[in-house]
Design a protein around this motif. Structure first.
Motif, mmCIF file in Angstrom:
data_model
loop_
_atom_site.group_PDB
_atom_site.id
_atom_site.type_symbol
_atom_site.label_atom_id
_atom_site.label_comp_id
_atom_site.label_asym_id
_atom_site.label_seq_id
_atom_site.Cartn_x
_atom_site.Cartn_y
_atom_site.Cartn_z
ATOM 1 N N LYS A 1 0.830 -1.197 0.000
ATOM 2 C CA LYS A 1 0.000 0.000 0.000
ATOM 3 C C LYS A 1 0.867 1.250 0.000
ATOM 4 O O LYS A 1 0.588 2.224 -0.715
ATOM 5 C CB LYS A 1 -0.915 -0.002 1.226
ATOM 6 C CG LYS A 1 -1.865 1.190 1.288
ATOM 7 C CD LYS A 1 -2.778 1.090 2.503
ATOM 8 C CE LYS A 1 -3.718 2.289 2.581
ATOM 9 N NZ LYS A 1 -4.612 2.206 3.776
ATOM 10 N N GLY A 2 1.946 1.224 0.800
ATOM 11 C CA GLY A 2 2.835 2.376 0.877
ATOM 12 C C GLY A 2 3.541 2.654 -0.431
ATOM 13 O O GLY A 2 3.690 3.812 -0.839
ATOM 14 N N GLY B 1 2.245 8.580 -5.998
ATOM 15 C CA GLY B 1 1.379 9.746 -6.139
ATOM 16 C C GLY B 1 1.762 10.914 -5.263
ATOM 17 O O GLY B 1 1.024 11.900 -5.174
ATOM 18 N N VAL B 2 2.897 10.806 -4.558
ATOM 19 C CA VAL B 2 3.348 11.872 -3.653
ATOM 20 C C VAL B 2 4.513 12.612 -4.288
ATOM 21 O O VAL B 2 5.547 12.004 -4.611
ATOM 22 C CB VAL B 2 3.767 11.301 -2.284
ATOM 23 C CG1 VAL B 2 4.315 12.406 -1.381
ATOM 24 C CG2 VAL B 2 2.583 10.623 -1.619
ATOM 25 N N LEU C 1 7.912 2.942 5.337
ATOM 26 C CA LEU C 1 8.201 1.738 4.556
ATOM 27 C C LEU C 1 9.481 1.066 5.045
ATOM 28 O O LEU C 1 9.561 -0.167 5.107
ATOM 29 C CB LEU C 1 8.344 2.112 3.077
ATOM 30 C CG LEU C 1 7.038 2.482 2.360
ATOM 31 C CD1 LEU C 1 7.339 3.060 0.980
ATOM 32 C CD2 LEU C 1 6.143 1.270 2.229
ATOM 33 N N GLU C 2 10.470 1.868 5.425
ATOM 34 C CA GLU C 2 11.725 1.313 5.947
ATOM 35 C C GLU C 2 11.489 0.544 7.247
ATOM 36 O O GLU C 2 12.027 -0.553 7.445
ATOM 37 C CB GLU C 2 12.725 2.449 6.182
ATOM 38 C CG GLU C 2 14.085 1.968 6.675
ATOM 39 C CD GLU C 2 15.024 3.126 6.953
ATOM 40 O OE1 GLU C 2 16.195 2.856 7.277
ATOM 41 O OE2 GLU C 2 14.585 4.290 6.866
ATOM 42 N N ARG D 1 7.223 12.505 0.986
ATOM 43 C CA ARG D 1 7.895 11.298 0.470
ATOM 44 C C ARG D 1 8.878 10.744 1.500
ATOM 45 O O ARG D 1 8.973 9.531 1.697
ATOM 46 C CB ARG D 1 8.632 11.612 -0.836
ATOM 47 C CG ARG D 1 7.724 11.841 -2.036
ATOM 48 C CD ARG D 1 8.523 12.142 -3.294
ATOM 49 N NE ARG D 1 9.330 10.988 -3.684
ATOM 50 C CZ ARG D 1 8.892 9.976 -4.443
ATOM 51 N NH1 ARG D 1 7.638 9.989 -4.882
ATOM 52 N NH2 ARG D 1 9.682 8.982 -4.761
ATOM 53 N N GLU D 2 9.584 11.640 2.184
ATOM 54 C CA GLU D 2 10.537 11.195 3.202
ATOM 55 C C GLU D 2 9.825 10.501 4.351
ATOM 56 O O GLU D 2 10.289 9.485 4.866
ATOM 57 C CB GLU D 2 11.350 12.387 3.717
ATOM 58 C CG GLU D 2 12.367 12.929 2.714
ATOM 59 C CD GLU D 2 13.138 14.107 3.274
ATOM 60 O OE1 GLU D 2 12.750 14.601 4.363
ATOM 61 O OE2 GLU D 2 14.114 14.537 2.632
ATOM 62 N N ARG D 3 8.677 11.059 4.773
ATOM 63 C CA ARG D 3 7.917 10.439 5.863
ATOM 64 C C ARG D 3 7.412 9.068 5.451
ATOM 65 O O ARG D 3 7.489 8.109 6.223
ATOM 66 C CB ARG D 3 6.737 11.339 6.264
ATOM 67 C CG ARG D 3 7.133 12.598 6.999
ATOM 68 C CD ARG D 3 5.960 13.131 7.812
ATOM 69 N NE ARG D 3 4.816 13.427 6.973
ATOM 70 C CZ ARG D 3 4.559 14.617 6.441
ATOM 71 N NH1 ARG D 3 5.387 15.627 6.657
ATOM 72 N NH2 ARG D 3 3.477 14.805 5.702
#
Length: 403
Positions: free
Chosen positions: A357-358, A364-365, A378-379, A371-373
């Motif tokens: 999902k992420g 789309g970001v 995801l990390e 994007r960093e958040r």
């Protein structure tokens, strides 16, 4: 405590230091990770973002700020959590915890909330005439037979009884009925639900409820929540059933993390109550046309609120109470456990779903900060997924190419 004082107190606290008193945290990138204290965590799944003052568990779904964490782990309300996060002699103090390593804070942020004020706010409710009348009516109830020896102890624990024929004017509509005392999440007796003794007597309404008022609002009550709240926190999930007798059957079978909708549709007040204790809901309504229709409406609503929801099926025409009576306690409990096992996704599947999902959201970001958040989330999820593989003695082959 005013809103401004709450904001000042929150700004003065280090969420990492507060949570670090309950579980060991280690830095992972920009965040801190540790074992989640809200479920049987074997691999660090609790992520703490000190910059934002928030925490989230990627396994059980618990999340919030420093007040939410203390409220959940100490099993107290917001005001009590704020009291525990008070300042004592210039040091951060959490009641009942060792505070020798607490960081010093400016004297100007000393905020105290007196318990007497909290108690005084409840006096009008506790000592109201209606509360007194409720307790008097409860004392009048006659012993009610459940018709099943394995259910009777639970019926007694919940105070279920039969209303006598001679009752005060306020309760005349409930006379000669099976009465279920209804308590709010704090245990206050706020009303009653009275069921007709026989389903054959269809010319009478099946249930008669207390009048809606300041204390009794069905849209803001979940039957059994007071008795279930500790079990919900312990189990990390809640069973949502349809009726009063269904709650009693589930509790009798050992599933004490069960509540009911009090015979009404799911409302925003119910969702708010559930979110105070868990984000994982197991919907187990009656296996009839009305129950399936209600389930079809409830599941997407809860999912839309960010909750993890599964449907627990029952044999056609059954509800938890009827199935308990038909199978007996042990067989019923075995049925529910197996039904949960069949629908419950593994931790790996949950994490994989979040990663997929992420990644989909990432495309789309455009904003760099967002994007960093998202990449940090995801990390964290990927690290947890690799940790689960290692614990199961499997090669940690999961990487971005597999998503």
């Amino acid at each position: 405590m005013t809103k401004q004082e709450i904001q000042e107190l929150k700004a003065s606290l280090s969420i990492r230091e507060v949570i670090g008193r309950y579980t060991t945290l280690r830095r992972v990138g920009r965040r801190w990770m540790g074992l989640c204290p809200f479920h049987g965590d074997r691999h660090p799944s609790l992520s703490v973002n000190e910059e934002k003052g928030s925490f989230v568990c990627y396994a059980c779904g618990e999340r919030g700020d420093v007040f939410a964490f203390v409220s959940k782990i100490e099993k107290v309300g917001f005001v009590e959590a704020a009291n525990k996060l008070s300042i004592d002699s210039g040091q951060l103090s959490i009641e009942g915890k060792d505070n020798k390593d607490a960081r010093l804070l400016p004297e100007r942020l000393a905020i105290k909330e007196k318990k007497e004020n909290s108690d005084a706010e409840q006096l009008p409710v506790v000592n109201s005439q209606l509360s007194i009348e409720n307790e008097a009516f409860l004392a009048m109830l006659l012993p009610a037979g459940s018709g099943c020896p394995e259910l009777t102890p639970t019926w007694l624990d919940f105070g279920v009884g039969q209303s006598p024929f001679l009752v005060p004017e306020r309760w005349k509509a409930m006379r000669n009925r099976l009465v279920f005392p209804v308590r709010d999440e704090e245990g206050r007796l706020v009303g009653f639900a009275a069921r007709r003794l026989s389903d054959e007597d269809r010319d009478k309404p099946k249930y008669i409820n207390s009048e809606t008022g300041e204390q009794y609002r069905k849209s803001e009550l979940l039957y059994g929540l007071y008795e279930a709240r500790e079990a919900i926190r312990r189990e990390g999930s809640v069973f949502l059933v349809e009726g009063y007798k269904d709650v009693l059957a589930m509790h009798a079978a050992g599933f004490r993390h069960t509540v009911a909708l009090c015979g009404t549709a799911l409302c925003t007040g119910h969702i708010a109550l559930l979110k105070r204790y868990t984000t994982s809901v197991r919907v187990m309504l009656d296996a009839d046309k009305a129950g399936r229709k209600a389930t079809d409406a409830i599941v997407p609503t809860l999912v839309g609120e960010g909750m993890e929801v599964v449907r627990i099926g029952l044999p056609e025409g059954d509800d938890p109470d009827s199935l308990f009576r038909r199978l007996g306690k042990e067989a019923f409990a075995a049925y529910v456990r197996e039904a949960v096992r069949l629908v419950q996704p593994s931790e790996e599947l949950v994490l994989l779903g979040r990663i997929r999902k992420g990644v989909g959201l990432l495309s789309g970001v455009a904003e760099t900060e967002k994007r960093e958040r998202l990449l940090m989330v995801l990390e964290d999820c990927l690290a947890q997924l690799k940790g689960l593989s290692a614990a199961a003695c499997r090669p940690a082959t999961m990487d971005w190419r597999w998503v």
